[in-house]
Design a protein around this motif. Sequence first.
Motif, short mmCIF file in Angstrom:
data_model
loop_
_atom_site.label_atom_id
_atom_site.label_comp_id
_atom_site.label_asym_id
_atom_site.label_seq_id
_atom_site.Cartn_x
_atom_site.Cartn_y
_atom_site.Cartn_z
N ASP A 67 0.78 -1.30 0.12
CA ASP A 67 -0.24 0.30 0.01
C ASP A 67 0.85 1.36 -0.03
OD1 ASP A 67 -2.47 -1.14 0.03
OD2 ASP A 67 -2.45 -1.52 2.17
N VAL A 68 2.07 1.27 0.74
CA VAL A 68 2.81 2.47 0.97
C VAL A 68 3.62 2.68 -0.62
CG1 VAL A 68 4.94 3.41 1.99
CG2 VAL A 68 3.20 2.29 3.32
N PHE A 69 4.11 1.57 -1.05
CA PHE A 69 4.59 1.68 -2.40
C PHE A 69 3.59 2.16 -3.62
CE2 PHE A 69 5.67 -0.07 -6.52
CZ PHE A 69 6.84 0.25 -6.59
N ALA A 70 2.37 1.50 -3.49
CA ALA A 70 1.41 2.21 -4.40
C ALA A 70 1.25 3.53 -4.37
CB ALA A 70 0.25 1.43 -4.01
N ASP A 71 1.27 4.30 -3.07
CA ASP A 71 0.91 5.70 -2.95
C ASP A 71 2.38 6.60 -3.18
OD1 ASP A 71 -1.63 6.60 -2.78
OD2 ASP A 71 -1.87 5.46 -0.90
N THR A 72 3.32 5.79 -2.68
CA THR A 72 4.49 6.83 -2.48
C THR A 72 5.90 6.29 -3.43
OG1 THR A 72 5.67 5.45 -0.46
CG2 THR A 72 3.94 7.48 -0.31
N ARG A 73 5.54 5.08 -3.94
CA ARG A 73 6.78 4.51 -4.73
C ARG A 73 8.01 4.40 -3.91
NH1 ARG A 73 2.77 3.63 -7.10
NH2 ARG A 73 2.35 4.03 -9.24
N THR A 74 7.79 4.23 -2.74
CA THR A 74 9.07 3.85 -1.60
C THR A 74 8.62 2.54 -1.06
OG1 THR A 74 8.03 5.05 0.04
CG2 THR A 74 9.53 6.16 -1.12
N VAL A 75 9.58 1.58 -0.36
CA VAL A 75 9.33 0.46 0.06
C VAL A 75 9.58 0.49 1.58
CG1 VAL A 75 9.90 -2.04 0.21
CG2 VAL A 75 9.87 -0.66 -2.08
N PRO A 76 8.90 0.76 2.46
CA PRO A 76 9.08 0.51 4.07
C PRO A 76 9.50 -0.60 4.35
CG PRO A 76 6.68 0.49 3.64
CD PRO A 76 7.34 0.62 2.25
N GLU A 77 10.35 -0.66 5.40
CA GLU A 77 10.72 -2.01 6.17
C GLU A 77 9.42 -2.67 6.79
OE1 GLU A 77 13.04 -1.79 9.96
OE2 GLU A 77 13.54 0.27 8.81
N PRO A 78 9.22 -3.75 7.07
CA PRO A 78 8.17 -4.28 7.92
C PRO A 78 7.80 -3.59 9.25
CG PRO A 78 9.51 -6.20 7.31
CD PRO A 78 10.35 -4.89 6.70
N SER A 79 8.73 -3.11 9.97
CA SER A 79 8.64 -2.28 11.15
C SER A 79 7.89 -0.96 10.64
CB SER A 79 9.39 -2.13 12.22
OG SER A 79 9.82 -3.47 12.51
N GLY A 80 8.28 -0.51 9.61
CA GLY A 80 8.00 0.94 8.96
C GLY A 80 6.48 0.82 8.47
N ALA A 81 6.07 -0.46 8.28
CA ALA A 81 4.56 -0.43 7.57
C ALA A 81 3.62 -1.02 8.91
CB ALA A 81 4.47 -1.52 6.67
N LEU A 82 4.05 -1.34 9.95
CA LEU A 82 3.32 -1.63 11.02
C LEU A 82 2.02 -0.64 11.12
CD1 LEU A 82 5.33 -3.21 13.96
CD2 LEU A 82 3.51 -4.28 12.80
N ALA A 83 2.25 0.52 11.40
CA ALA A 83 1.12 1.28 11.67
C ALA A 83 0.05 1.66 10.71
CB ALA A 83 1.63 2.86 11.77
N ILE A 84 0.58 1.27 9.32
CA ILE A 84 -0.36 1.30 8.15
C ILE A 84 -1.23 0.25 8.32
CG2 ILE A 84 -0.70 1.39 5.61
CD1 ILE A 84 2.41 2.87 7.03
#
Length: 523
Positions: free
Chosen positions: A272-289
Motif C-alpha cells: 500500500d505504501v509503495f502504491a502511494d509513494t513509490r517507496t518500500v518501507p521495512e516491515p516495522s515501518g509499515a506496522l502502523a499502516i
Amino acid sequence: MGDDGLDLLRRVLTARVYEVARESELDPAPALSRRLGNRVLLKREDNQPVFSFKLRGAYNKMVHLDALARARGVIAASAGNHAQGVALAAARLGVRATIVMPQTAPQVKVDAVRAIGGTTVEVVLAGDSYSEAQAEAARLQAEHGYTLVHPFDDPDVIAGQGTVGMEILRQHAGPLHAIFVPVGGGGLLSGVAAFVKAVRPEVKVIGVQSTAANAMARSLAADERVQLDEVGLFADGTAVKQVGVLTFAICRQFVDDMICVDTDAICAAIKDVFADTRTVPEPSGALAIAGLKQYVAAHGLKDQTLVAVCSGANMNFDRLSFVAERAEVGERREALFAVTIPEERGSFRRFCEVLGGHSLTEFNYRIGDTREAHLFVGVRTGGREESEALARAFRAQGFGVLDLSDDELAKLHLRHMVGGRSPLAQDERLYRFDFPERPGALLRFLAQLHPDWNVSLFHYRNQGADHGQILVGLQVPPAERALFARFLATLGYPHRDESANPAYRLLLCEAPAGTRAEALRAI
C-alpha cells in the motif's frame, strides 16, 4: 497531567534533534484513502537521513551527555535503526561508540552503521535477538564503563522520538481522529502519546505491533510488564521481548488502544505504501499502516482523518520476494485453494469455466490418483466475499474445496511441494512454455491443451514478469509423438522439451535405480 508528564512535555519542546534530523513530511495517501473511505496521512520518518526516526532520540540523548560521559564513550544495543542513529550522532559529536547488534540484524543495517559511523564506531554482533544483544551490551558497559544510550527506555530518547508527535500536530491543525504508531520497546509510542495527549487530548493514540512480537500489547492488557519467551523477526525493528519500565508507565497512562497485525497484513501494508509513494518501507515501518487498516475495518470508520507513522525504510532486498508473495493474500486480493476434481475428461474444463474471468496467480498439480485430481490454485480476487463466492461455485460443481488463504503451512511450504514421483505418469513428456502474462492468458493456454493427452503435471506461479512460464507434463504414448510434435507447432507458444532434464529424471520420474544414479551424476 502530572509532574512527570509536564517534564516530558518540556523535554520534547526543547529536544535537540534538528541538528541531524529533518521535519519529515506528512503526506497524503490518496489510493489508500479512497479504498478505506477515510483521509489517510503518512508521517514519513522513512525519509530521515538514516531512513528511520531513531536518530532523533539517539542524538538528543548523546548531545546532552556531559564531557566526562562523552570521554568514556557510549554503548548501545540495537536491531539496526537505533544503531544507525547512534552511529550518526557519534560521528557528528566525535564520540567513540560501541554498538551491539543481533546476528539476525539485516545486513543492510549492519553495513549502514559501519558506513555512517566510520572510525568512531565499533560494531559487535551478538545473539539472535535484541534482548541477547542488550545483555552483551550490558556486559561490555560494566567492563569498560561506557555510557549506555538505550534505544527506548530513557527520558531524553523518548523526548527525541516525541518530536514526531509534535510535528504531526503542527503540520495538521484540523480534525484528527487517531495517530497510529509502531511499537517495539515503546520509545516512539510513549513520546508521541505523551505529547499529543498534553496538547490535543481528544486525538486517539494507538500502538501497533506484530502478533509475533507483541510485548507492549500483552503488558498493557496484564497491567504489568510481560516478558516474551520468543519474538518473530520479520518486523525486526520492533522485535523486543520486554518493553521498558519508563515506556510502559507512560503508555499505560496515555495510549488509547493497541492493535496486533500478522505478517500478511504487514506485507499488504508495504505494498500500500509503495502504491502511494513509490517507496518500500521495512516491515516495522509499515506496522502502523497495517494497524490503521485493521482499525478502520473493525470500527466501520468513514470520513475521518487518520495518521500512520511510516517509521523506517531499511529493508533487506532479499525480503522483497517474500513480501510480494504474501502481500496479495494479506490484502485478500489473492485466495489460495486446494481443489479436488474427478480424474476424468471434462472435469478440468468445468474447473476452468468456474474460474470465469478470474486470473490465476498459481496452479500446481501432479497426477497421483486414478479417481481424483488435487489442485493447488491461487486466484486473484477482490476480497474475502469474492473468494467465498468462488469456493461456493466450486462446490456447486461437485468439487471438493479447502480454503488455504490463512494456512501458514500451505503458504510457506506445501505450495512448493506439490509433485514428486508418480507411478501413474506413464509416457510423460515434460515441457516448459512461455506465454504473454496478460489477464486470462493462462486460462486460454489451458483451453488449448489437446484433450487426447492427459495432463500429469502442471506448475505455474505469477512472478510479475511480462512473460509467464509454465511447466507441463503430458502423457504421450511413443506411437503418438509425431502427432504431438504437430500439435506443439500449432499451439503457438514458445516451448522447450525438458524430458531429458537430469533433475527431472532424478526427482520426478519413476525410473530404475540405475537410471536415477545416472541422472544424479549428470547433475
